[in-house]
Scaffold this active site. Structure first.
Site, PDB file in Angstrom:
ATOM      1  N   LYS A  74     110.633  41.095  98.602  1.00 24.74           N
ATOM      2  CA  LYS A  74     110.175  40.865  97.469  1.00 24.74           C
ATOM      3  C   LYS A  74     109.764  41.783  96.162  1.00 24.74           C
ATOM      4  CE  LYS A  74     105.883  37.770  96.477  1.00 24.74           C
ATOM      5  NZ  LYS A  74     106.768  36.670  95.915  1.00 24.74           N
ATOM      6  N   HIS A  79     131.843  23.518  78.063  1.00 28.07           N
ATOM      7  CA  HIS A  79     132.363  24.602  77.522  1.00 28.07           C
ATOM      8  C   HIS A  79     133.014  25.239  78.862  1.00 28.07           C
ATOM      9  CE1 HIS A  79     131.285  23.899  73.247  1.00 28.07           C
ATOM     10  NE2 HIS A  79     130.082  23.694  73.583  1.00 28.07           N
ATOM     11  N   ARG A 113     108.193  42.463 102.634  1.00 27.95           N
ATOM     12  CA  ARG A 113     108.936  43.635 101.663  1.00 27.95           C
ATOM     13  C   ARG A 113     110.113  44.232 102.366  1.00 27.95           C
ATOM     14  NH1 ARG A 113     105.190  45.837  98.297  1.00 27.95           N
ATOM     15  NH2 ARG A 113     106.343  47.659  98.169  1.00 27.95           N
ATOM     16  N   GLU A 117     115.216  28.718  86.874  1.00 29.89           N
ATOM     17  CA  GLU A 117     114.122  29.219  87.890  1.00 29.89           C
ATOM     18  C   GLU A 117     114.484  27.980  89.294  1.00 29.89           C
ATOM     19  OE1 GLU A 117     112.778  31.406  89.032  1.00 29.89           O
ATOM     20  OE2 GLU A 117     111.081  30.676  90.572  1.00 29.89           O
ATOM     21  N   ASN A 119     108.639  54.472 101.616  1.00 24.81           N
ATOM     22  CA  ASN A 119     109.387  53.208 101.078  1.00 24.81           C
ATOM     23  C   ASN A 119     109.797  53.938  99.716  1.00 24.81           C
ATOM     24  OD1 ASN A 119     109.721  50.989  99.376  1.00 24.81           O
ATOM     25  ND2 ASN A 119     107.612  51.106  98.822  1.00 24.81           N
ATOM     26  N   GLY A 120     110.899  53.573  99.500  1.00 25.06           N
ATOM     27  CA  GLY A 120     111.757  54.269  98.161  1.00 25.06           C
ATOM     28  C   GLY A 120     113.118  54.727  98.361  1.00 25.06           C
ATOM     29  N   LYS A 134     115.498  29.356  93.092  1.00 28.22           N
ATOM     30  CA  LYS A 134     114.852  29.037  94.557  1.00 28.22           C
ATOM     31  C   LYS A 134     115.825  28.479  95.491  1.00 28.22           C
ATOM     32  CE  LYS A 134     111.840  30.924  93.837  1.00 28.22           C
ATOM     33  NZ  LYS A 134     111.446  31.369  92.926  1.00 28.22           N
ATOM     34  N   CYS A 153     110.292  48.869 101.378  1.00 25.47           N
ATOM     35  CA  CYS A 153     109.814  48.524 102.754  1.00 25.47           C
ATOM     36  C   CYS A 153     108.481  48.332 102.782  1.00 25.47           C
ATOM     37  CB  CYS A 153     110.389  49.868 103.363  1.00 25.47           C
ATOM     38  SG  CYS A 153     111.912  50.316 103.213  1.00 25.47           S
ATOM     39  N   TRP A 208     113.506  47.543 104.602  1.00 27.06           N
ATOM     40  CA  TRP A 208     114.556  47.015 103.951  1.00 27.06           C
ATOM     41  C   TRP A 208     115.917  47.944 103.676  1.00 27.06           C
ATOM     42  CZ3 TRP A 208     117.501  47.238  99.116  1.00 27.06           C
ATOM     43  CH2 TRP A 208     117.985  46.050  98.829  1.00 27.06           C
ATOM     44  N   GLU A 247     118.072  31.335  96.633  1.00 29.51           N
ATOM     45  CA  GLU A 247     117.597  32.485  97.565  1.00 29.51           C
ATOM     46  C   GLU A 247     117.039  31.848  98.845  1.00 29.51           C
ATOM     47  OE1 GLU A 247     114.073  34.915  95.742  1.00 29.51           O
ATOM     48  OE2 GLU A 247     113.647  33.001  94.913  1.00 29.51           O
TER      49      GLU A 247
HETATM   50  C1  AGP Z   1     111.775  35.689  92.979  1.00 34.61           C
HETATM   51  O1  AGP Z   1     111.870  34.476  93.977  1.00 34.61           O
HETATM   52  C2  AGP Z   1     112.476  36.717  93.382  1.00 34.61           C
HETATM   53  N1  AGP Z   1     112.347  37.008  94.803  1.00 34.61           N
HETATM   54  C3  AGP Z   1     112.759  37.952  92.501  1.00 34.61           C
HETATM   55  O2  AGP Z   1     113.633  37.163  91.658  1.00 34.61           O
HETATM   56  C4  AGP Z   1     111.525  38.408  91.761  1.00 34.61           C
HETATM   57  O3  AGP Z   1     111.207  37.426  90.863  1.00 34.61           O
HETATM   58  C5  AGP Z   1     111.960  39.486  91.151  1.00 34.61           C
HETATM   59  O4  AGP Z   1     112.450  40.851  91.864  1.00 34.61           O
HETATM   60  C6  AGP Z   1     110.648  40.095  90.137  1.00 34.61           C
HETATM   61  O5  AGP Z   1     109.531  40.583  90.605  1.00 34.61           O
HETATM   62  P1  AGP Z   1     108.465  40.824  90.263  1.00 34.61           P
HETATM   63  O6  AGP Z   1     107.744  39.630  89.469  1.00 34.61           O
HETATM   64  O7  AGP Z   1     107.316  41.456  91.149  1.00 34.61           O
HETATM   65  O8  AGP Z   1     108.577  41.943  88.883  1.00 34.61           O
END
Ligand code: AGP
Length: 618
Positions: free
Chosen positions: A613, A510, A29, A487, A104-105, A491, A2, A78, A494
């Site tokens: 994030k 395979h 966040r 990667e 947060n946590g 994207k 959060c 969140w 996501e």
């Molecule tokens: C990236 O697009 C993601 N939202 C997520 O996978 C992110 O890379 C992952 O949570 C790791 O975060 P960090 O690099 O802050 O450790």
């Protein structure tokens, strides 16, 4: 996961407005509910609800609080414990509505504490773990402890990770912040205003002077001043170093772009140029440690893990030593007793706060103490990761607000590449001429991306238009480009909510190939490296089964281009010096593809569903 924001001032400010803007800057966040509490005339005025901040603001006018109020706390959530509802939104109050808490946590023992407090007659109104804190403080205050002592006592009973801000209706001149494993920074405008936040951009428009809180610390924030104590010793304040943050506020604003994601992709050349200026001695320091290690592991999560896969490949090429890449959530369970002395762990994280990564590193440190070295690459100065590391490089991407990591990925791969070339130099395995050519290629990456972005948006939009009806995708590649495929696929998954499989083109035979039908889209990542010829064969296999082939290739590519339904061309020479750095130069194509695909499907690329994030829960 959060976002927390707090402010106390002796100035005439619209606190509601500042608090609202503060949580807007932290919205990446978490964005399923939000709330603000303002201290006014010995009362706590609360506005909160479920939904995105803008929607709630429209309904409740979150900036509309008495103009002479001096203290406010705000939160963007969140959801972890309890669905996103008005009742579960923060702040959470005690029975007498005198204590307000934002958090947060996660409190791991909240059920036990809640049961104990309920027995004593406390009435709970939410499903959250957070609400336990306000009642626990209330409980301790009822046995004659003052606010500060009661907070310290309550927090010591809370197990788990937390960044918490708390205010009390009877304490107009200060509020309290505590931290354990969830980031909290304190910003100071000397003599005027103090701020707390989960991340620096929240108060960057007002001050760059900040303190980074440590675990088990308690901070008492007064207008323009702050005191820090150990949670275990409230008798004397601690000395702490005030830091000056160099990030510019422009970097945390959209600056004319529709979305942070697009802005941050456009910022990649600048982020890379800044990262290329990291002092050579710093790169050499880490390179030496890695070169001297007996065993090398690299670990991270999500995008940072894919940057690590690319980095592992590049370092291995010049180090000729095996590097084991393990997702941080699996690190302890997979390595267990096999973790070796004289090892180096390379930890990669944009935020430096990913809880699984921190846990992996702490476990390794506890297990082998000085016999293991932690080398970390992060974008955030003073983040938790830096505190557990022996050697740190801070990438120079600047603040990244879009939930989907973009520019930080490029700077992570670049940093790992700089380390790799430094190792090549130490080991003298290349001729001077060869080494120079690799450096030239690496230093050209910002220009290649700049040229690519400048000329390709329309082409990518066209590709997206043609793929509008597709729900499933393969992203295939060989060698180092498997990292790019994974990667790029992440994207699209996501931000555009498509299902993708990022896979080895060889391995896809395979099993996964059985999914291919007429028109099934397959994105091939095809720099002209040692895998190219075999990749041509893979492209043909998928084409023969009706796959729609979209390839990402270099400018003068012919063979795969002729087999493709569409190509995205990267303006770089087709030789080995450049191809090895293609994880940096090819990724903007896939980031832009995902961005435009999100827009095509009416999705907000900055706030993908269910994501936050920084993942600070297990
Ligand atoms: C990236 O697009 C993601 N939202 C997520 O996978 C992110 O890379 C992952 O949570 C790791 O975060 P960090 O690099 O802050 O450790």
């Amino acid at each position: 996961m959060c976002g927390i924001f707090g402010i106390i001032t002796n100035q005439k400010l619209s606190l509601g407005k500042v608090a609202l803007e503060g949580i807007k800057r932290l919205e990446y966040r978490g964005y399923d509910s939000c709330g603000i509490v303002v201290h006014y005339n010995s009362q706590l005025l609360v506005k909160k609800d479920a939904g995105k901040i803008d929607e709630i603001h429209k309904k409740l006018k979150l900036d509309d609080f008495p103009i002479d109020a001096k203290l406010a706390l705000a939160h963007t959530r969140w959801a972890t414990h309890g669905p996103p509802t008005k009742l579960n939104a923060h702040p959470h109050l005690d029975c007498n509505k005198k204590i307000a808490v934002i958090h947060n946590g996660i409190l791991e023992n909240f059920l036990e504490l809640k049961a104990e407090l309920k027995m004593k007659g406390h009435i709970f109104t939410s499903d959250t773990d957070t609400e336990v804190i306000s009642h626990l403080i209330e409980d301790y205050m009822s046995s004659q402890l003052d606010f500060k002592e009661a907070v310290a006592k309550a927090i010591k009973r809370c197990e788990g990770a937390y960044g918490i801000a708390i205010c009390h209706a009877d304490c107009p001149d200060y509020f309290i912040v505590v931290r354990k494993e969830s980031p909290i920074v304190i910003g100071i405008e000397k003599g005027k205003t103090s701020y707390c936040a989960s991340d620096i951009p929240a108060f960057l428009p007002y001050t760059r002077s900040c303190y980074i809180m440590d675990d088990d610390e308690i901070a008492i924030l007064k207008a323009g001043d702050v005191e820090f104590y150990e949670l275990d010793d409230l008798s004397k304040p601690k000395d702490k170093e005030l830091q000056n943050i160099e990030w510019s506020i422009d970097a945390a604003e959209k600056g004319g772009y529709d979305h942070f994601m697009l802005k941050e992709i456009h910022e990649e050349p600048v982020a890379l140029r800044r990262t290329l200026k990291i002092p050579d001695e710093k790169i050499a320091e880490l390179a030496r440690v890695i070169w001297g290690a007996k065993h090398i592991y690299i670990t991270a999560a999500g995008t940072s893990f894919y940057a690590s896969l690319a980095g592992k490949f590049i370092i291995t090429k010049f180090l000729s030593k095996y590097i084991e890449a393990i997702e941080c959530s699996e690190f302890q369970i997979q390595l267990g007793d096999s973790l070796q002395e004289d090892s180096v762990i390379i930890a990669v994280s944009q935020s430096g706060e990913t809880v699984d990564l921190i846990e992996a590193i702490r476990w390794a440190k506890d297990k082998l103490q000085k016999k293991i070295k932690i080398v970390s690459i992060t974008n955030v100065v003073g983040s938790s990761l830096t505190r557990y590391s022996d050697h740190v490089i801070v990438t120079q991407a600047g603040p990244e607000i879009g939930v989907a990591a973009t520019k930080t990925y490029c700077t992570q791969v670049l940093t790992l590449s700089l380390i790799a070339l430094k190792i090549a130099g130490f080991r003298k395995i290349l001729s001077d001429e060869d080494l120079k050519k690799y450096y030239q290629a690496l230093f050209s990456t910002p220009n290649i991306i700049e040229e690519f972005i400048g000329r390709n948006s329309d082409l990518i939009k066209n590709v997206v238009d043609n793929l509008e009806k597709s729900h499933n995708f393969f992203f295939l590649a060989r060698g180092i480009s498997i990292a790019t495929a994974k990667e790029g696929g992440l994207k699209l998954k996501e931000v555009a909510c498509r299902f993708i499989e990022g896979y080895s083109a060889a391995h896809a035979k395979h099993g996964p190939i059985s999914l291919v039908r007429e028109g099934f889209p397959i994105i091939f990542i095809a720099p002209p490296d040692e895998t190219y010829q075999r990749l041509v064969g893979n492209v043909m296999e998928f084409k023969a089964r009706g796959g729609k082939i979209i390839s990402v290739v270099v400018d003068d590519d012919e063979v795969i281009t002729n087999l493709s339904d569409a190509t995205i061309r990267i303006p770089q020479p087709g030789n080995k010096y450049y191809s090895i750095f293609s994880p940096i130069t090819f990724i903007p194509a896939l980031q832009l593809l995902s961005y435009y695909a999100a827009l095509k499907h009416n999705l907000d690329p900055d706030q993908p569903l269910n994501l936050a994030k920084t993942v600070t829960v297990h």
